[in-house]
Motif scaffolding. Structure first.
Motif, PDB file in Angstrom:
ATOM      1  N   ASP A   1      -2.304  -0.299 -10.558  1.00 34.83           N
ATOM      2  CA  ASP A   1      -1.864   1.062 -10.262  1.00 34.83           C
ATOM      3  C   ASP A   1      -2.310   1.467  -8.857  1.00 34.83           C
ATOM      4  O   ASP A   1      -1.528   2.027  -8.082  1.00 34.83           O
ATOM      5  CB  ASP A   1      -2.431   2.025 -11.315  1.00 34.83           C
ATOM      6  CG  ASP A   1      -1.920   3.444 -11.094  1.00 34.83           C
ATOM      7  OD1 ASP A   1      -0.694   3.647 -11.117  1.00 34.83           O
ATOM      8  OD2 ASP A   1      -2.755   4.346 -10.876  1.00 34.83           O
ATOM      9  N   SER A   2      -3.568   1.165  -8.542  1.00 38.62           N
ATOM     10  CA  SER A   2      -4.073   1.508  -7.206  1.00 38.62           C
ATOM     11  C   SER A   2      -3.429   0.632  -6.127  1.00 38.62           C
ATOM     12  O   SER A   2      -3.176   1.083  -4.997  1.00 38.62           O
ATOM     13  CB  SER A   2      -5.596   1.378  -7.158  1.00 38.62           C
ATOM     14  OG  SER A   2      -5.990   0.052  -7.483  1.00 38.62           O
ATOM     15  N   LEU A   3      -3.142  -0.646  -6.501  1.00 42.30           N
ATOM     16  CA  LEU A   3      -2.502  -1.539  -5.539  1.00 42.30           C
ATOM     17  C   LEU A   3      -1.089  -1.046  -5.189  1.00 42.30           C
ATOM     18  O   LEU A   3      -0.640  -1.152  -4.049  1.00 42.30           O
ATOM     19  CB  LEU A   3      -2.444  -2.959  -6.104  1.00 42.30           C
ATOM     20  CG  LEU A   3      -1.840  -4.039  -5.192  1.00 42.30           C
ATOM     21  CD1 LEU A   3      -2.554  -4.085  -3.833  1.00 42.30           C
ATOM     22  CD2 LEU A   3      -1.904  -5.400  -5.870  1.00 42.30           C
ATOM     23  N   ALA A   4      -0.423  -0.489  -6.194  1.00 41.53           N
ATOM     24  CA  ALA A   4       0.931   0.021  -5.952  1.00 41.53           C
ATOM     25  C   ALA A   4       0.928   1.194  -4.975  1.00 41.53           C
ATOM     26  O   ALA A   4       1.943   1.468  -4.315  1.00 41.53           O
ATOM     27  CB  ALA A   4       1.577   0.446  -7.264  1.00 41.53           C
TER      28      ALA A   4
ATOM     29  N   LYS B   1       9.114  -2.901  -3.211  1.00 37.83           N
ATOM     30  CA  LYS B   1       8.985  -4.161  -3.958  1.00 37.83           C
ATOM     31  C   LYS B   1       7.597  -4.282  -4.574  1.00 37.83           C
ATOM     32  O   LYS B   1       7.451  -4.746  -5.705  1.00 37.83           O
ATOM     33  CB  LYS B   1       9.260  -5.346  -3.029  1.00 37.83           C
ATOM     34  CG  LYS B   1      10.694  -5.405  -2.529  1.00 37.83           C
ATOM     35  CD  LYS B   1      10.875  -6.468  -1.464  1.00 37.83           C
ATOM     36  CE  LYS B   1      12.269  -6.407  -0.852  1.00 37.83           C
ATOM     37  NZ  LYS B   1      12.432  -7.349   0.266  1.00 37.83           N
ATOM     38  N   TRP B   2       6.592  -3.871  -3.828  1.00 34.99           N
ATOM     39  CA  TRP B   2       5.225  -3.888  -4.366  1.00 34.99           C
ATOM     40  C   TRP B   2       5.124  -2.941  -5.564  1.00 34.99           C
ATOM     41  O   TRP B   2       4.551  -3.309  -6.603  1.00 34.99           O
ATOM     42  CB  TRP B   2       4.236  -3.438  -3.275  1.00 34.99           C
ATOM     43  CG  TRP B   2       3.746  -4.536  -2.390  1.00 34.99           C
ATOM     44  CD1 TRP B   2       4.474  -5.554  -1.883  1.00 34.99           C
ATOM     45  CD2 TRP B   2       2.407  -4.698  -1.898  1.00 34.99           C
ATOM     46  NE1 TRP B   2       3.688  -6.347  -1.085  1.00 34.99           N
ATOM     47  CE2 TRP B   2       2.414  -5.847  -1.077  1.00 34.99           C
ATOM     48  CE3 TRP B   2       1.222  -3.993  -2.053  1.00 34.99           C
ATOM     49  CZ2 TRP B   2       1.262  -6.305  -0.426  1.00 34.99           C
ATOM     50  CZ3 TRP B   2       0.069  -4.440  -1.405  1.00 34.99           C
ATOM     51  CH2 TRP B   2       0.098  -5.591  -0.605  1.00 34.99           C
ATOM     52  N   GLN B   3       5.651  -1.766  -5.405  1.00 32.61           N
ATOM     53  CA  GLN B   3       5.557  -0.794  -6.494  1.00 32.61           C
ATOM     54  C   GLN B   3       6.275  -1.291  -7.745  1.00 32.61           C
ATOM     55  O   GLN B   3       5.749  -1.182  -8.869  1.00 32.61           O
ATOM     56  CB  GLN B   3       6.141   0.549  -6.035  1.00 32.61           C
ATOM     57  CG  GLN B   3       5.294   1.239  -4.973  1.00 32.61           C
ATOM     58  CD  GLN B   3       5.978   2.462  -4.367  1.00 32.61           C
ATOM     59  OE1 GLN B   3       7.201   2.492  -4.238  1.00 32.61           O
ATOM     60  NE2 GLN B   3       5.197   3.466  -4.004  1.00 32.61           N
TER      61      GLN B   3
ATOM     62  N   CYS C   1       4.222  -4.219  -9.183  1.00 29.15           N
ATOM     63  CA  CYS C   1       2.984  -3.742  -9.815  1.00 29.15           C
ATOM     64  C   CYS C   1       3.300  -3.088 -11.168  1.00 29.15           C
ATOM     65  O   CYS C   1       2.560  -3.252 -12.152  1.00 29.15           O
ATOM     66  CB  CYS C   1       2.257  -2.749  -8.906  1.00 29.15           C
ATOM     67  SG  CYS C   1       1.417  -3.519  -7.491  1.00 29.15           S
ATOM     68  N   ALA C   2       4.411  -2.338 -11.233  1.00 25.58           N
ATOM     69  CA  ALA C   2       4.810  -1.717 -12.502  1.00 25.58           C
ATOM     70  C   ALA C   2       5.137  -2.787 -13.537  1.00 25.58           C
ATOM     71  O   ALA C   2       4.771  -2.675 -14.725  1.00 25.58           O
ATOM     72  CB  ALA C   2       6.018  -0.816 -12.281  1.00 25.58           C
ATOM     73  N   THR C   3       5.817  -3.847 -13.084  1.00 27.22           N
ATOM     74  CA  THR C   3       6.124  -4.963 -13.997  1.00 27.22           C
ATOM     75  C   THR C   3       4.845  -5.626 -14.465  1.00 27.22           C
ATOM     76  O   THR C   3       4.695  -5.967 -15.660  1.00 27.22           O
ATOM     77  CB  THR C   3       7.016  -5.992 -13.266  1.00 27.22           C
ATOM     78  OG1 THR C   3       8.233  -5.371 -12.878  1.00 27.22           O
ATOM     79  CG2 THR C   3       7.323  -7.181 -14.168  1.00 27.22           C
ATOM     80  N   ALA C   4       3.899  -5.838 -13.564  1.00 25.67           N
ATOM     81  CA  ALA C   4       2.620  -6.465 -13.930  1.00 25.67           C
ATOM     82  C   ALA C   4       1.878  -5.615 -14.949  1.00 25.67           C
ATOM     83  O   ALA C   4       1.325  -6.141 -15.939  1.00 25.67           O
ATOM     84  CB  ALA C   4       1.766  -6.667 -12.675  1.00 25.67           C
TER      85      ALA C   4
END
Length: 474
Positions: free
Chosen positions: A110-113, A65-67, A70-73
């Motif tokens: 990107d790093s957060l994902a 879900k995070w990934q 993050c991609a959507t963001a």
């Protein structure tokens, strides 16, 4: 979650400096683009926090879900930057700022994902869920084991109670009965001689037409040994059969008890030991220390990410986000600690750590059965049986003296010339009766003594031992 305002303000300030001399339309477009990018970033961080707070054993996949978010963001931020700069000619300073700002935002998400925190969070939740389920399942299994164990032990207790009843029967009935039967046997035997002796009426004793010597001799000879034998054999054989039956009954009770112990060992204890081994293996690999490692790693990865983002404002936003996610982690960690504490409190000495004395007693009931055996011993059957031979011999002496006393009276009435012969015959007859009785009593002694040995405390403890059950626990 409190916005992304610090980072937007930082970007606005940087843009203002880079946009010096640029048309207002460009400035307004870029400012609006930064606001849109900030809202996209804020929405993304709120969604990530929400995913962390909603994470549960039934709602896993937090890292995915995070990934995805993050991609959507990144897509939304890229679109915001692209739309704002579209159709506008940016000056070199603005171009540098714009591409650098976009790069930093892309790098931020990107790093957060890639941060492993959400996966570690899920792992912690799985640990918590397994522990919670195991807590319920083990309690159900423990309750089942105890109920099944109680069923076996009730059957075993009934066997020991039958031994106690047998011991009481020996004291109340069998031992007194043996004395009574012997007394009755003596009475029947002596009655034969008494019946014959009563034929000595005054006429015969007066010597009219009677050979007194021959009569006295025949009085004590005629069929008396055979009659005594038959009556004593009946009396003693009855006692022998009774005690042989009791020996067989005792051996059957011991065999039943030991078969029940083997059945308990092969079912209840086997299941308990296998369950305990499984729990110890799991708990060794998944104790609270392992869960603590998951928590520390989850926090550490997120803290490391927050400290490495590009700008001070991003680090501030990242730190705020990190604190909120860590608060969600701490909430789940607290529940994990509580479950672990509950698990240890409930199963310490049962399924985890060394076996406790209470658990051993619950499954083997050594103390309780020792009390049951003490109750058997308290009935005094062993001492009663050991004293029985002496009681029987005393009864023989009493019964013979009492049963043959009328012969003494008759002998004292016979004519003086045959009185000595009558007394000699009478004394011989009494010795014959006593000898026969003693011989028959001796046949009873081994059976009585063996049964007495069965009921000795040390032999009861051996035959109805709980040691095998205690040794079977590990």
């Amino acid at each position: 979650m409190g916005g992304y305002s610090s980072r937007v303000a930082e970007l606005q300030d940087q843009m203002t400096r880079a946009a010096e001399g640029a048309p207002d339309t460009v400035k307004r477009a870029l400012a609006e683009g930064l606001k849109r990018a900030g809202r996209a970033a804020e929405d993304a961080l709120s969604a990530l926090l929400d995913a962390s707070e909603r994470a549960s054993a039934g709602n896993l996949g937090t890292w995915r879900k995070w990934q995805d978010r993050c991609a959507t963001a990144r897509a939304e931020i890229s679109r915001a930057f692209g739309d704002a700069a579209k159709d506008h000619l940016l000056t070199p300073p603005l171009q540098l700022f714009w591409y650098q700002a976009l790069e930093h935002e892309m790098a931020f998400f990107d790093s957060l994902a890639k941060v492993q925190t959400p996966q570690l969070h899920d792992d912690l939740l799985v640990h918590q869920d397994v522990l919670n389920k195991m807590l319920g399942e083990l309690w159900d299994k423990w309750t089942f084991l105890l109920s099944k164990d109680v069923a076996f032990e009730n059957d075993q207790r009934q066997v020991v109670q039958q031994v106690a009843q047998m011991a009481q029967k020996i004291v109340d009935d069998l031992a007194p009965g043996a004395v009574k039967r012997l007394s009755e046997g003596v009475a029947r035997a002596t009655s034969k001689s008494l019946d014959k002796a009563r034929q000595l009426d005054d006429k015969h004793l007066g010597g009219k037409g009677i050979d007194l010597v021959k009569f006295i001799t025949s009085l004590f000879d005629i069929d008396i040994p055979d009659g005594i034998d038959r009556d004593l054999l009946d009396a003693v054989q009855g006692g022998s059969d009774v005690y042989q039956t009791q020996k067989g009954h005792y051996r059957a009770l011991v065999a039943t008890y030991q078969s029940l112990v083997q059945a308990e060992k092969g079912s209840v204890l086997l299941l308990f030991n296998s369950t305990r081994a499984e729990v110890l293996t799991y708990y060794d690999k998944n104790d609270l220390g392992k869960a603590r490692v998951l928590l520390d790693q989850a926090k550490g990865h997120l803290s490391d990410w927050a400290s490495r983002v590009a700008t001070s404002a991003q680090r501030g936003e990242a730190s705020g986000f990190k604190d909120k996610v860590c608060a969600a982690l701490d909430t789940d960690w607290k529940l994990t600690e509580e479950l672990d504490g509950k698990f240890r409190d409930r199963f310490k000495g049962i399924f985890i750590q060394s076996l406790g004395s209470e658990t051993i007693e619950q499954l083997a009931e050594s103390y309780l059965f020792s009390k049951h055996l003490e109750e058997v011993t308290r009935r005094g059957a062993a001492s009663t049986l050991k004293a029985l031979p002496g009681r029987l011999q005393s009864e023989v002496d009493r019964a013979v003296d009492q049963g043959l006393r009328p012969l003494d009276d008759l002998v004292d009435r016979v004519p003086e010339e045959v009185r000595a012969l009558a007394r000699m015959e009478n004394q011989g007859f009494k010795e014959h009766v006593r000898a026969r009785l003693k011989d028959r009593i001796q046949t009873l002694l081994p059976i009585i003594i063996e049964l007495a040995e069965f009921l000795e405390p040390s032999n009861l403890s051996r035959d109805f031992s709980r040691d095998e059950l205690t040794r079977g626990l590990r």
